[in-house]
Each structure stands twice: as C-alpha cells, then as structure tokens.
Design an enzyme around this catalytic site. Structure first.
Site, short mmCIF file in Angstrom:
data_model
loop_
_atom_site.label_atom_id
_atom_site.label_comp_id
_atom_site.label_asym_id
_atom_site.label_seq_id
_atom_site.Cartn_x
_atom_site.Cartn_y
_atom_site.Cartn_z
N ASP A 186 0.82 -1.21 0.00
CA ASP A 186 0.00 0.00 0.00
C ASP A 186 0.85 1.26 0.00
OD1 ASP A 186 0.79 -0.61 2.71
OD2 ASP A 186 -0.63 0.90 3.40
N GLU A 245 0.27 -1.25 5.56
CA GLU A 245 1.30 -0.86 6.53
C GLU A 245 1.14 0.59 6.95
OE1 GLU A 245 5.20 0.90 7.74
OE2 GLU A 245 3.94 1.40 6.02
#
Length: 481
Positions: free
Chosen positions: A78, A145
C-alpha cells in the site's frame, strides 16, 4: 508509452512503472495483490494469500544453494495517497503519473508510492531473474502498513519457513535499520466534580511550539505544551488560588503537543494572574530558547461571571496529576549510543464536564520497559482516583549485535561501493518488530534506497540509489550460500 524504459536496472523500473499504474492506496490493495498472484502463477511459483491481502510468493533455491537457509524479502503493497490542492486525480481509479528529472523520480502532483512500491518492484525483479544465484526465497508483501501495520498484525507467520529477513522499507541508502521501538497508548479518565461560582475568568494559552513526531523527534528537546501548561497552572496556583473551568491541549497521541489552552476563574481581580503568567512566560521561553523560539504564553482577563468550575479539591487533584505524569525520554540505549530506548508522549489533554481525559503514547525497544512506563501512568492516575486503559500495543525489536544478516550486508556494501554502511535504529514502530516478535530467533535488517518528502506530493526517489540498493540485495543473496 513507457516513461521509465531507459532507466537501469530496467527490470526493476519496468515493474515499478507497472505498479504505479495500478491503484494501491491503503485499504485498496486488492488489485495490486491480484497482479502479484498472476505474476507468481505465470512463473509456476507457489503462493499464499490471506484475508488481509498479505501475500507470500516462494521461489526454490538456485542449483548449488539448496542447503542454504531461506531468506525472506519483505515490503508492503500500500501507499499513502496525497495530492496537490485542486488536482483532478482519483487514487481509486487513476495511475500515478511519473516524472523523471535527472536522478530523481517523482509523480506529477501526487505521492509517488516509492514507499513501498520500489520494494515490491525489486522483489518481483529478483523472482523473475533466471540468472541470479540465490538461496530459497520467500517474498512477503504485506497490506496496509501505512495505516497501522494492519496487514502485518493479521499475518500468520507460520506461513514462513525462513529465519533471515531483509525488509526493504527504509528511506536512506547505506543505513541499516537494526532495531525499532514497540509502543502502546494509555487512555486515562479522572472523574471530576463542578460547582457554580462567581469568578473572574482568565484565558491562558501556550502556542507556537515546534511539535514533531513523538518517536523520531522525541529527543530533540522540544517542549510539550501539555506539560508546560501543567507547570504554568501549578505556578499560578502558588500565587493565587483559582478554579479550573476549561482545559485542553494536543491533537494526536503520536504528536508532541504544540498548543494548549485553559480557562481559570479567580474570586478577586485578575491582575495577579496576569503578572504571574508574564513571569512564567519568561521562565519557559528562557528554558526552551534554543528549541522553541516561537513559543507564545499569553493570558487574557475577562469579566466576572457565574461559571461551572471544578471544585477546589478537584482543581488541585488535576494539577497534581499533570505535574506527576512523566514525559519525553525515559531511557537511552546502552547498545546503540544516541538511541532513545524508552519514551513517553503526553499527546492529548481534555477536561470534559465530568472527567479529565489524558492520552499518552509509550515507545520502547524493550517490552519490559514499555510495560513499566505504562504502569507508571496508570498508577499515577489511579492514586488520584482515575482509571487507565491500554490499546494499540505492538512489540519492539531489540538490537542483535550478532546478526549474520547485518554483518553480511555491511561487508557486501563495503565491497561494492568502497564505503561503510551505518547501523542505526528508529524510535518508532516498523513491521520488523512484529515479525521478530512472532518468529523465534529471527535475524532481520531493514534497508532501502534514498527517498525524500515521503508521504507528500513532493515525494521523490533517487534512481541511482535504487540501482545500488538492488545491486546490494542481489549480491547479498549470491553470498548467502
């Protein structure tokens, strides 16, 4: 038309350009994981995907490396989605528009997603390289994350067989991150009572402080406005008794509080409070002259009104709690000089109608010290009749002076580039801490290429540094026989 086709290593930047064309903001990683699964299946690699969109791709050892220990390569899929004001761009639909300027790779008006798209690209390039000699590989790509390491928290590490891990999420070439802090939040509530009183109200404010991240900037000597407000109120009480009417400060648990305000009520005139506030302003500005040149401490008197204020006993109780709570650096590391080992940040202060709310963030690379500081906060609040709840706990990652992975990377870096790599630690949480807590005897290090202005539309990535980091990674794998 490809923007990065002329960049080397071409395989890395080809995959990075593909990744940039697939929307993959935090909470929206399904499409990028789908792509990586197709990549694995087309090459005959086994893979595992969990409900949180974490993905493991396994590649067998090269001939002659079958007996070598498995190496885990790890990054996250991400990216943070930020754009310039007014820019017509939809992170759920549009691909990143890439711009090359000399040795810099950036995006046109948005975040680039180099954190951590370049790691994904490097992992795919290594998996796709049929000429590279390497031990058995497990590529772990975690999701989300950037919004609290959600993927890493959800991942079952039993899916991994390796005990050596190279994380590719650092932002400085030649800097090996070998330790990180764990953390937790402490949320405290202290019941208070009010009564109506005829009082002259005085508005107090402390503002203009530098603030900063409570992990990486906690050791910079910056003032916390919540702490200073506690000192100011205690100083005023010593000169002229008052009642607390309002009190608030800070905006986030993880940010050093930059602004706090209070309203107090005195039974007589406000002249004494105003004069004492001015005296304390001089004291605090002198103490923090080097780190807080823009500090403002102000007081403004109002009219005498009927106000709902804390009782005298509860006003005194609140002031004592504010003075007693620890803050900032609590212990330094003995293994790594200059590294903060344990800290506390008094992030949020808020006086509601019937209770005082306090939010503190504790960080430590030693779990036992994290627990100790959390209990200190809870004990202080409990002595005053309040309660504390802990949440968001994540483990730290202690420095391993005998790390084989660290020693190998340091040696290879010197061989390749004729300069020394540095070994450092970060006083904040990274995914390595979660893996080290779950995998017995895990030997892990975090490396990465040079990046700047990460998580802003000015984010950029050094092309040459990316090439060197990939070269380093390949050579470390070659030498891990």
């Amino acid at each position: 038309m490809s923007v990065l086709s002329h960049l080397e290593p071409q395989n890395v930047f080809s995959y990075f350009e593909t990744i940039c064309g697939i929307p993959h903001g935090s909470g929206n990683t399904g499409a990028i994981v789908d792509y990586c699964v197709r990549f694995a299946e087309e090459r005959g690699f086994s893979w595992y995907r969990d409900k949180a969109d974490n993905l493991v791709i396994r590649k067998p050892a090269s001939p002659g490396y079958e007996q070598a220990e498995t190496v885990i390569l790890q990054g996250h899929t991400d990216m943070v989605c930020e754009k310039d004001p007014g820019l017509d761009f939809d992170f759920t639909k549009d691909g990143i528009r890439l711009v090359v300027e000399g040795d810099t790779l950036r995006a046109d008006g948005t975040t680039l997603g180099g954190d951590n798209g370049i790691a994904v690209a490097m992992c795919l390039a290594i998996l796709d390289d049929k000429t590279l000699h390497h031990p058995p590989l497990e590529v772990l790509l975690t999701a989300d994350e950037e919004i609290g390491m959600l993927g890493a928290f959800a991942f079952d590490c039993a899916q991994l067989t390796g005990h050596k891990l190279i994380n590719l999420d650092s932002e400085y070439e030649g800097v090996l991150m070998c330790s990180c802090a764990g953390g937790a939040n402490a949320y405290s509530k202290l019941p208070v009572s009010r009564e109506n009183q005829e009082l002259t109200l005085v508005e107090l404010e402390i503002s203009g402080l530098t603030s900063g991240h409570s992990g990486v900037e906690i050791d910079k000597g910056r003032a916390n406005s919540n702490v200073l407000m506690g000192r100011l109120l205690r100083g005023l009480m010593a000169k002229d008794a008052f009642r607390l009417v309002k009190l608030e400060g800070g905006s986030r648990e993880t940010a050093i509080a930059s602004q706090s305000s209070a309203v107090i009520g005195v039974s007589g005139g406000a002249a004494g409070v105003l004069a004492e506030t001015e005296r304390w302003a001089g004291i605090l500005k002198k103490e923090y002259a080097a780190t807080e040149p823009n500090m403002v401490v102000s007081a403004k008197a109002g009219a005498k009104v009927s106000a709902s204020a804390l009782t005298a006993a509860d006003t005194e109780k609140v002031l004592k709690v504010l003075l007693a709570l620890p803050d900032s650096v609590q212990a330094m590391s003995a293994d790594m000089p200059g590294l903060v080992q344990t800290s506390l940040n008094f992030g949020i202060l808020r006086l509601d109608e019937a209770e005082l709310f306090l939010a503190n963030t504790v960080r430590s690379s030693m779990t036992t010290q994290k627990e100790w500081v959390l209990e200190r906060v809870a004990s202080i609040v409990a002595l005053a009749g309040g309660t504390t709840e802990f949440s968001g706990s994540y483990p730290g990652w202690s420095y391993n002076p005998h790390s084989v992975v660290k020693d190998t990377i340091v040696r290879v870096y010197k061989e390749l580039f004729n300069k020394e790599a540095s070994v450092e630690a970060v006083h904040a949480g990274i995914e390595c801490g979660l893996f080290a807590d779950s995998i017995p005897d895990l030997d892990c290090v975090s490396i990465g290429p040079e990046m700047a202005d990460v998580h802003t539309p000015r984010e950029h990535l050094s092309i040459s540094s990316s090439a060197r980091t990939y070269q380093l990674l390949c050579e470390v794998l070659k030498q891990s026989k």
